[in-house]
Design an enzyme around this catalytic site. Structure first.
Site, PDB file in Angstrom:
ATOM      1  N   LYS A   1      11.360 -15.350 -11.854  1.00  0.00           N
ATOM      2  CA  LYS A   1      11.106 -14.233 -12.783  1.00  0.00           C
ATOM      3  C   LYS A   1       9.983 -14.607 -13.731  1.00  0.00           C
ATOM      4  O   LYS A   1       9.079 -13.825 -13.986  1.00  0.00           O
ATOM      5  CB  LYS A   1      12.354 -13.889 -13.615  1.00  0.00           C
ATOM      6  CG  LYS A   1      13.426 -13.097 -12.936  1.00  0.00           C
ATOM      7  CD  LYS A   1      13.099 -11.638 -12.688  1.00  0.00           C
ATOM      8  CE  LYS A   1      12.458 -11.430 -11.366  1.00  0.00           C
ATOM      9  NZ  LYS A   1      13.226 -11.374 -10.167  1.00  0.00           N
TER      10      LYS A   1
ATOM     11  N   GLY B   1      -0.652  -1.324   6.500  1.00  0.00           N
ATOM     12  CA  GLY B   1      -0.310  -2.227   7.596  1.00  0.00           C
ATOM     13  C   GLY B   1      -1.495  -3.114   7.923  1.00  0.00           C
ATOM     14  O   GLY B   1      -2.435  -3.232   7.125  1.00  0.00           O
TER      15      GLY B   1
ATOM     16  N   CYS C   1       0.854  -1.173   0.000  1.00  0.00           N
ATOM     17  CA  CYS C   1       0.000   0.000   0.000  1.00  0.00           C
ATOM     18  C   CYS C   1       0.899   1.235   0.000  1.00  0.00           C
ATOM     19  O   CYS C   1       1.928   1.253   0.672  1.00  0.00           O
ATOM     20  CB  CYS C   1      -0.933   0.098   1.199  1.00  0.00           C
ATOM     21  SG  CYS C   1      -2.088  -1.258   1.327  1.00  0.00           S
TER      22      CYS C   1
ATOM     23  N   LYS D   1       5.731  -4.238  -4.639  1.00  0.00           N
ATOM     24  CA  LYS D   1       7.198  -4.164  -4.587  1.00  0.00           C
ATOM     25  C   LYS D   1       7.725  -4.200  -3.158  1.00  0.00           C
ATOM     26  O   LYS D   1       8.790  -4.735  -2.908  1.00  0.00           O
ATOM     27  CB  LYS D   1       7.629  -2.874  -5.282  1.00  0.00           C
ATOM     28  CG  LYS D   1       9.110  -2.689  -5.354  1.00  0.00           C
ATOM     29  CD  LYS D   1       9.618  -2.916  -6.750  1.00  0.00           C
ATOM     30  CE  LYS D   1      11.105  -2.984  -6.851  1.00  0.00           C
ATOM     31  NZ  LYS D   1      11.555  -4.236  -7.448  1.00  0.00           N
TER      32      LYS D   1
HETATM   33  C1  F6R Z   1      10.882 -10.774  -7.134  1.00  0.00           C
HETATM   34  C2  F6R Z   1      10.914  -9.768  -6.104  1.00  0.00           C
HETATM   35  C3  F6R Z   1      10.644 -10.180  -4.709  1.00  0.00           C
HETATM   36  C4  F6R Z   1      11.570  -9.442  -3.741  1.00  0.00           C
HETATM   37  C5  F6R Z   1      11.193  -9.761  -2.297  1.00  0.00           C
HETATM   38  C6  F6R Z   1      12.104  -9.079  -1.299  1.00  0.00           C
HETATM   39  O1  F6R Z   1      11.203 -10.245  -8.375  1.00  0.00           O
HETATM   40  O2  F6R Z   1      11.120  -8.611  -6.362  1.00  0.00           O
HETATM   41  O3  F6R Z   1      10.766 -11.553  -4.558  1.00  0.00           O
HETATM   42  O4  F6R Z   1      12.887  -9.790  -4.012  1.00  0.00           O
HETATM   43  O5  F6R Z   1       9.866  -9.364  -2.051  1.00  0.00           O
HETATM   44  O6  F6R Z   1      12.027  -7.700  -1.418  1.00  0.00           O
HETATM   45  P1  F6R Z   1      13.145  -6.772  -0.826  1.00  0.00           P
HETATM   46  O7  F6R Z   1      14.393  -7.029  -1.605  1.00  0.00           O
HETATM   47  O8  F6R Z   1      12.641  -5.389  -1.015  1.00  0.00           O
HETATM   48  O9  F6R Z   1      13.319  -7.157   0.606  1.00  0.00           O
END
Ligand code: F6R
Length: 578
Positions: free
Chosen positions: A455, A101, A2, A573
């Site tokens: 991927k 959250g 969010c 993300k």
């Molecule tokens: C896959 C992807 C996710 C992140 C995971 C960890 O392409 O982007 O698997 O790698 O959610 O995210 P971070 O690196 O932000 O802790």
């Protein structure tokens, strides 16, 4: 997860907020909403869909007023729908909130709010009703009282028409305030406002703030004031644009040669060899960590244990003061990785963060931090952040072992792979309608098989599984048939003859094989249906090259299937909930 945004100043809030939630959309994109204050009341617009879809019917920027809040949602409680979209209003319609959250005790709190009519299925709506109940002239004080009743995680922004402030609070979900001149901004992260100001105050857990046009007052969870400590952020706005590429993901794949070059000059702190290294991370960052195990054990001869952060935190890990925990995260906000880091700290271990986003929570809480230099990664599927994490792990291995690892030719070699984009698209055209894929690799390339499969599945929705190729005969080979192709990472390294045998076993069962092989290996084509070549390198460095054709292959398959490459369904993300 969010994205929340706020604006208070002299300009029309809605246009600025629209641009903020566009920039935050990678955090979630199932519904969107905005509330502004105008003529003594709250104006609210919200709907299901991505920002552009909802905006085309609701025209957010027509909302009047110079104070407002906005939200882009990744659903936890309640399906994506207009009624569940934020902002949520209190019973009287005089308080509007956005929340990121999970409020874990929302059902109990609802019981105490029997007089209030709830309109949504969300946990968040309870915050609007509680605020209303707790309000007696100061929105900040009402928020202070409200958060004391909440269990769970939150970043909250609240407005009322009779209050010229935005009250905000944080626990476990990130929140930043951008300091402007006669105006202030709020965002889940700085991408919400970085085009307007680079001066930022980050809230810590349990802090809250009263944000007004000309001031920001910060408070601890007990209500005591605390002086804000603004930081100046170094962030290239230009790098967060598509720059002519069809998708952010494609642009980010193409940035990798430069990312590796930049990563070669990152300062690596002095590190003492620990008894044992633990690496915790999630998803792609976890696969970087698993590659790190091969790298660190080979060069530094230190024992390395890699764990999913979500498992580590609920285990009772045997970790102590002689150990080093490395937390790897692009966003620096992943809830499970953060919890694993905190657990390791509690047990006395030293901690090192390998993090991309400056001043993120994991970066701030780690004993020491190495910032990767991937720049803003906007595509939800991680690509350039992965490469940068790998380079940092090689550099940590250099530091711990006193060895020099020949990384400098890598950018040129990645560039060579990128120039084969058309060839990789042609191969993708042969396979993009397939329903299942296997990915295999051995030794240093086993984690790359996992990453290649991840991927593909996350952006094309094709089922794909990665395996250590030696495991094929212990089960997965039962899946092989003429409808299930296998991607085999087969560079000329010490385990080459073994992986070639695995490819023959697949071919003998009518399975197609797409091989990732070393340039000049002409015999590989007799064991594969298609070959994607990568330049020759040291066997320990192949992961930096072998992942690139797999990223491009996944990208082209997803694009040919007309998938929303940068915003795959159900994903976000920054995963700030467990
Ligand atoms: C896959 C992807 C996710 C992140 C995971 C960890 O392409 O982007 O698997 O790698 O959610 O995210 P971070 O690196 O932000 O802790």
């Amino acid at each position: 997860m969010c994205g929340i945004a706020g604006y208070i100043g002299k300009k029309k809030a809605s246009g600025l907020l629209l641009s903020s939630i566009r920039n935050l959309e990678y955090r979630g994109y199932d519904s969107i909403g905005m509330a502004t204050i105008s003529e003594g009341g709250i104006r609210l617009s919200k709907g299901k869909g991505k920002v552009s879809e909802v905006d085309s019917s609701l025209a957010f920027s027509e909302l009047p007023g110079t104070i407002g809040i906005a939200h882009t949602r990744w659903a936890t409680h309640g399906e994506p729908s207009e009624k569940n979209a934020h902002p949520h209003l209190s019973q009287s319609g005089k308080t509007a909130i956005v929340h990121n959250g999970i409020i874990e005790n929302y059902l109990e709190l609802k019981e105490t709010l029997r007089g209030s009519a709830f309109k949504s299925e969300t946990d968040s709506e309870v915050v609007a009703h509680l605020l209303e109940k707790n309000y007696s002239g100061s929105l900040k004080d009402a928020l202070l009282k409200t958060v004391q009743q909440l269990q769970g995680t939150y970043a909250i922004c609240a407005i009322r028409p009779d209050s010229k402030e935005i009250a905000v609070a944080r626990n476990g979900s990130p929140l930043a305030i951008g300091l402007g001149n006669g105006e202030n901004f709020i965002g889940s992260d700085i991408s919400a406002f970085v085009e307007h100001t680079k001066k930022v105050v980050y809230l810590d857990d349990f802090q809250l703030a009263s944000v007004k046009e000309n001031s920001v007052e910060l408070f601890e969870g007990n209500g005591n004031p605390v002086a804000p400590e603004p930081k100046t952020i170094n962030w290239d706005v230009e790098k967060a644009q598509k720059q002519g590429y069809k998708h952010f993901m494609l642009k980010e794949i193409h940035e990798q040669p430069q990312v590796v070059r930049d990563s070669l000059s990152i300062p690596i702190p002095e590190l003492e060899k620990p008894r044992k290294i633990f690496i915790v991370a999630c998803g792609t960052a976890g696969y970087a960590g698993l590659t790190g195990k091969y790298i660190l054990e080979r060069y530094a001869r230190t024992q390395v244990e890699v764990a999913y952060a979500s498992e580590f935190r609920y285990s009772d890990p045997v970790i102590g003061p002689e150990d080093l925990l490395i937390a790897i995260s692009q966003s620096g906000e992943t809830a499970d990785t953060l919890a694993a880091l905190r657990l390791a700290k509690q047990k006395g271990a030293k901690t090192l963060g390998i993090i991309n986003v400056q001043e993120s929570t994991i970066a701030r809480e780690s004993d020491s931090v190495i910032y990767t230099r991937a720049g803003p990664e906007i595509g939800v599927a991680s690509t350039k952040a992965f490469i940068s994490q790998l380079v940092v792990l090689y550099r940590v291995a250099e530091k711990l072992s006193g060895t020099r690892i020949p990384l400098s030719p890598i950018p040129g070699k990645i560039q060579e792979i990128l120039s084969q984009g058309e060839k990789i698209r042609e191969v993708a055209k042969k396979y993009f309608k397939v329903y299942n894929f296997l990915y295999i690799g051995r030794n240093f390339n086993f984690p790359i098989a996992l990453e290649g499969a991840l991927k593909l599945k996350e952006i094309s929705y094709i089922h794909a599984e990665g395996y250590a190729s030696g495991e094929m005969k212990h089960g997965p080979i039962a899946l092989v048939c003429d409808e299930v192709p296998t991607v085999s990472i087969a560079p000329k390294d010490a385990v080459y003859p073994k992986i070639v045998s695995n490819m023959q076993e697949v071919r003998a069962r009518n399975g197609d094989v797409i091989a990732v092989a070393t340039e000049g290996d002409s015999s590989i084509s007799s064991h594969a249906t298609d070959v994607l070549y990568i330049p020759e390198t040291e066997e320990t460095l192949y992961p930096l090259l072998s992942v690139v054709p797999l990223q491009l292959f996944a990208y082209h398959v997803a694009d040919l299937r007309d998938c929303d490459v940068d915003k795959p369904r159900n994903l976000a993300k920054s995963v700030t909930v467990e």
